[in-house]
Motif scaffolding. Sequence first.
Motif, PDB file in Angstrom:
ATOM      1  N   TYR A 229      -3.606  27.820  39.205  1.00 42.98           N
ATOM      2  CA  TYR A 229      -3.433  27.984  37.768  1.00 42.98           C
ATOM      3  C   TYR A 229      -2.228  27.183  37.284  1.00 42.98           C
ATOM      4  O   TYR A 229      -1.156  27.229  37.899  1.00 42.98           O
ATOM      5  CB  TYR A 229      -3.265  29.468  37.433  1.00 42.98           C
ATOM      6  N   TYR A 230      -2.424  26.475  36.202  1.00 50.70           N
ATOM      7  CA  TYR A 230      -1.409  25.615  35.620  1.00 50.70           C
ATOM      8  C   TYR A 230      -1.245  25.914  34.132  1.00 50.70           C
ATOM      9  O   TYR A 230      -2.200  26.305  33.464  1.00 50.70           O
ATOM     10  CB  TYR A 230      -1.811  24.144  35.749  1.00 50.70           C
ATOM     11  N   CYS A 231      -0.063  25.692  33.631  1.00 49.28           N
ATOM     12  CA  CYS A 231       0.142  25.731  32.191  1.00 49.28           C
ATOM     13  C   CYS A 231       0.488  24.329  31.702  1.00 49.28           C
ATOM     14  O   CYS A 231       0.920  23.471  32.474  1.00 49.28           O
ATOM     15  CB  CYS A 231       1.232  26.721  31.789  1.00 49.28           C
ATOM     16  N   ASN A 232       0.254  24.111  30.433  1.00 50.43           N
ATOM     17  CA  ASN A 232       0.562  22.828  29.811  1.00 50.43           C
ATOM     18  C   ASN A 232       0.465  23.042  28.314  1.00 50.43           C
ATOM     19  O   ASN A 232      -0.012  24.082  27.838  1.00 50.43           O
ATOM     20  CB  ASN A 232      -0.422  21.748  30.260  1.00 50.43           C
ATOM     21  N   MET A 233       0.885  22.060  27.562  1.00 51.63           N
ATOM     22  CA  MET A 233       0.654  22.130  26.138  1.00 51.63           C
ATOM     23  C   MET A 233      -0.837  21.924  25.906  1.00 51.63           C
ATOM     24  O   MET A 233      -1.589  21.588  26.825  1.00 51.63           O
ATOM     25  CB  MET A 233       1.484  21.066  25.426  1.00 51.63           C
ATOM     26  N   TYR A 234      -1.266  22.153  24.641  1.00 52.81           N
ATOM     27  CA  TYR A 234      -2.665  21.919  24.330  1.00 52.81           C
ATOM     28  C   TYR A 234      -2.767  21.068  23.072  1.00 52.81           C
ATOM     29  O   TYR A 234      -2.214  21.446  22.032  1.00 52.81           O
ATOM     30  CB  TYR A 234      -3.430  23.227  24.123  1.00 52.81           C
ATOM     31  N   PRO A 235      -3.491  19.945  23.150  1.00 50.46           N
ATOM     32  CA  PRO A 235      -4.163  19.385  24.323  1.00 50.46           C
ATOM     33  C   PRO A 235      -3.156  19.049  25.424  1.00 50.46           C
ATOM     34  O   PRO A 235      -2.004  18.752  25.138  1.00 50.46           O
ATOM     35  CB  PRO A 235      -4.829  18.110  23.789  1.00 50.46           C
ATOM     36  N   PRO A 236      -3.588  19.082  26.671  1.00 51.17           N
ATOM     37  CA  PRO A 236      -2.647  18.862  27.774  1.00 51.17           C
ATOM     38  C   PRO A 236      -2.173  17.421  27.846  1.00 51.17           C
ATOM     39  O   PRO A 236      -2.906  16.494  27.503  1.00 51.17           O
ATOM     40  CB  PRO A 236      -3.468  19.237  29.014  1.00 51.17           C
ATOM     41  N   HIS A 237      -0.936  17.266  28.309  1.00 52.06           N
ATOM     42  CA  HIS A 237      -0.376  15.940  28.528  1.00 52.06           C
ATOM     43  C   HIS A 237      -0.235  15.748  30.028  1.00 52.06           C
ATOM     44  O   HIS A 237       0.377  16.569  30.712  1.00 52.06           O
ATOM     45  CB  HIS A 237       0.979  15.823  27.831  1.00 52.06           C
ATOM     46  N   ARG A 238      -0.780  14.669  30.528  1.00 51.91           N
ATOM     47  CA  ARG A 238      -0.833  14.479  31.977  1.00 51.91           C
ATOM     48  C   ARG A 238       0.546  14.362  32.606  1.00 51.91           C
ATOM     49  O   ARG A 238       0.698  14.624  33.800  1.00 51.91           O
ATOM     50  CB  ARG A 238      -1.659  13.241  32.326  1.00 51.91           C
ATOM     51  N   ALA A 239       1.551  14.025  31.849  1.00 53.35           N
ATOM     52  CA  ALA A 239       2.895  13.880  32.415  1.00 53.35           C
ATOM     53  C   ALA A 239       3.565  15.219  32.674  1.00 53.35           C
ATOM     54  O   ALA A 239       4.591  15.270  33.361  1.00 53.35           O
ATOM     55  CB  ALA A 239       3.760  13.057  31.472  1.00 53.35           C
TER      56      ALA A 239
ATOM     57  N   LEU B 248       9.837  20.221  23.162  1.00 49.48           N
ATOM     58  CA  LEU B 248       8.464  19.785  22.955  1.00 49.48           C
ATOM     59  C   LEU B 248       7.491  20.944  23.023  1.00 49.48           C
ATOM     60  O   LEU B 248       6.586  21.072  22.211  1.00 49.48           O
ATOM     61  CB  LEU B 248       8.101  18.740  24.011  1.00 49.48           C
ATOM     62  N   PHE B 249       7.688  21.830  23.988  1.00 44.26           N
ATOM     63  CA  PHE B 249       6.740  22.921  24.195  1.00 44.26           C
ATOM     64  C   PHE B 249       6.922  24.022  23.176  1.00 44.26           C
ATOM     65  O   PHE B 249       5.990  24.780  22.898  1.00 44.26           O
ATOM     66  CB  PHE B 249       6.894  23.483  25.610  1.00 44.26           C
ATOM     67  N   ARG B 250       8.112  24.139  22.616  1.00 47.69           N
ATOM     68  CA  ARG B 250       8.360  25.206  21.643  1.00 47.69           C
ATOM     69  C   ARG B 250       7.541  25.004  20.374  1.00 47.69           C
ATOM     70  O   ARG B 250       7.244  25.971  19.671  1.00 47.69           O
ATOM     71  CB  ARG B 250       9.838  25.261  21.277  1.00 47.69           C
ATOM     72  N   PHE B 251       7.153  23.776  20.091  1.00 45.41           N
ATOM     73  CA  PHE B 251       6.491  23.486  18.825  1.00 45.41           C
ATOM     74  C   PHE B 251       5.063  22.989  19.012  1.00 45.41           C
ATOM     75  O   PHE B 251       4.536  22.254  18.184  1.00 45.41           O
ATOM     76  CB  PHE B 251       7.322  22.483  18.042  1.00 45.41           C
ATOM     77  N   ASN B 252       4.464  23.399  20.127  1.00 47.35           N
ATOM     78  CA  ASN B 252       3.072  23.035  20.383  1.00 47.35           C
ATOM     79  C   ASN B 252       2.285  24.226  20.889  1.00 47.35           C
ATOM     80  O   ASN B 252       2.850  25.174  21.445  1.00 47.35           O
ATOM     81  CB  ASN B 252       3.001  21.921  21.434  1.00 47.35           C
ATOM     82  N   ALA B 253       0.982  24.162  20.681  1.00 41.31           N
ATOM     83  CA  ALA B 253       0.113  25.142  21.320  1.00 41.31           C
ATOM     84  C   ALA B 253       0.248  24.986  22.827  1.00 41.31           C
ATOM     85  O   ALA B 253       0.490  23.894  23.347  1.00 41.31           O
ATOM     86  CB  ALA B 253      -1.325  24.917  20.887  1.00 41.31           C
ATOM     87  N   MET B 254       0.097  26.094  23.534  1.00 42.59           N
ATOM     88  CA  MET B 254       0.190  26.096  24.982  1.00 42.59           C
ATOM     89  C   MET B 254      -1.087  26.683  25.569  1.00 42.59           C
ATOM     90  O   MET B 254      -1.815  27.419  24.888  1.00 42.59           O
ATOM     91  CB  MET B 254       1.393  26.909  25.444  1.00 42.59           C
ATOM     92  N   ALA B 255      -1.323  26.403  26.826  1.00 39.95           N
ATOM     93  CA  ALA B 255      -2.569  26.864  27.442  1.00 39.95           C
ATOM     94  C   ALA B 255      -2.410  27.048  28.936  1.00 39.95           C
ATOM     95  O   ALA B 255      -1.501  26.489  29.559  1.00 39.95           O
ATOM     96  CB  ALA B 255      -3.688  25.864  27.160  1.00 39.95           C
ATOM     97  N   TRP B 256      -3.312  27.841  29.477  1.00 41.30           N
ATOM     98  CA  TRP B 256      -3.465  27.993  30.926  1.00 41.30           C
ATOM     99  C   TRP B 256      -4.756  27.294  31.350  1.00 41.30           C
ATOM    100  O   TRP B 256      -5.784  27.425  30.675  1.00 41.30           O
ATOM    101  CB  TRP B 256      -3.528  29.458  31.327  1.00 41.30           C
ATOM    102  N   PHE B 257      -4.677  26.621  32.493  1.00 38.64           N
ATOM    103  CA  PHE B 257      -5.805  25.939  33.081  1.00 38.64           C
ATOM    104  C   PHE B 257      -5.936  26.405  34.529  1.00 38.64           C
ATOM    105  O   PHE B 257      -4.975  26.902  35.115  1.00 38.64           O
ATOM    106  CB  PHE B 257      -5.584  24.425  33.061  1.00 38.64           C
ATOM    107  N   ARG B 258      -7.107  26.232  35.088  1.00 37.66           N
ATOM    108  CA  ARG B 258      -7.254  26.538  36.510  1.00 37.66           C
ATOM    109  C   ARG B 258      -8.153  25.496  37.163  1.00 37.66           C
ATOM    110  O   ARG B 258      -9.010  24.883  36.528  1.00 37.66           O
ATOM    111  CB  ARG B 258      -7.810  27.937  36.736  1.00 37.66           C
ATOM    112  N   GLN B 259      -7.922  25.356  38.464  1.00 34.45           N
ATOM    113  CA  GLN B 259      -8.735  24.433  39.249  1.00 34.45           C
ATOM    114  C   GLN B 259      -9.164  25.138  40.512  1.00 34.45           C
ATOM    115  O   GLN B 259      -8.328  25.441  41.381  1.00 34.45           O
ATOM    116  CB  GLN B 259      -7.944  23.163  39.584  1.00 34.45           C
ATOM    117  N   ALA B 260     -10.457  25.422  40.596  1.00 35.88           N
ATOM    118  CA  ALA B 260     -11.015  26.039  41.799  1.00 35.88           C
ATOM    119  C   ALA B 260     -11.242  24.950  42.846  1.00 35.88           C
ATOM    120  O   ALA B 260     -11.407  23.777  42.502  1.00 35.88           O
ATOM    121  CB  ALA B 260     -12.319  26.741  41.457  1.00 35.88           C
ATOM    122  N   PRO B 261     -11.260  25.331  44.114  1.00 35.57           N
ATOM    123  CA  PRO B 261     -11.480  24.337  45.168  1.00 35.57           C
ATOM    124  C   PRO B 261     -12.754  23.530  44.931  1.00 35.57           C
ATOM    125  O   PRO B 261     -13.832  24.105  44.710  1.00 35.57           O
ATOM    126  CB  PRO B 261     -11.590  25.195  46.432  1.00 35.57           C
ATOM    127  N   GLY B 262     -12.613  22.219  44.926  1.00 30.29           N
ATOM    128  CA  GLY B 262     -13.767  21.354  44.749  1.00 30.29           C
ATOM    129  C   GLY B 262     -14.213  21.158  43.319  1.00 30.29           C
ATOM    130  O   GLY B 262     -15.177  20.429  43.064  1.00 30.29           O
TER     131      GLY B 262
END
Length: 115
Positions: A93-103, A28-42
């Motif tokens: 910091y998290y990676c996911n496909m883009y658009p991200p899939h919550r699963a 699934l990830f090989r054939f999709n755009a990928m991205a990095w996301f981050r979540q700062a405290p709060g």
Amino acid sequence: QVQLVESGGGLVQAGGSLRLSCAYSGSLFRFNAMAWFRQAPGNQRELVARIRLGGDTNYEDSVKGRFTISRDHAKNTIYLQMNSLKPEDTGDYYCNMYPPHRAYWGHGTQVTVSS
């Protein structure tokens, strides 16, 4: 099995560098755009950088010129090279496909930048 595993975070002083890695399994990830996301405290999770299959990249304004996203198809891995780090880059910091899939959110990797 579909899986994303982030690594490479740590504690670094302002101005320093880190290289994050995201190993993915599953076609699934090989054939999709990928991205990095981050979540700062709060804060909510936000997009940091994304890379399309063809290699085109986009960056959030605050990281332009400092962060570089890349992809190694042979290793099923994406990277985030972070230079000139600032305290405001602190977060998980998290990676996911883009658009991200919550699963497919992984555990993330923590980055702490001290002033």
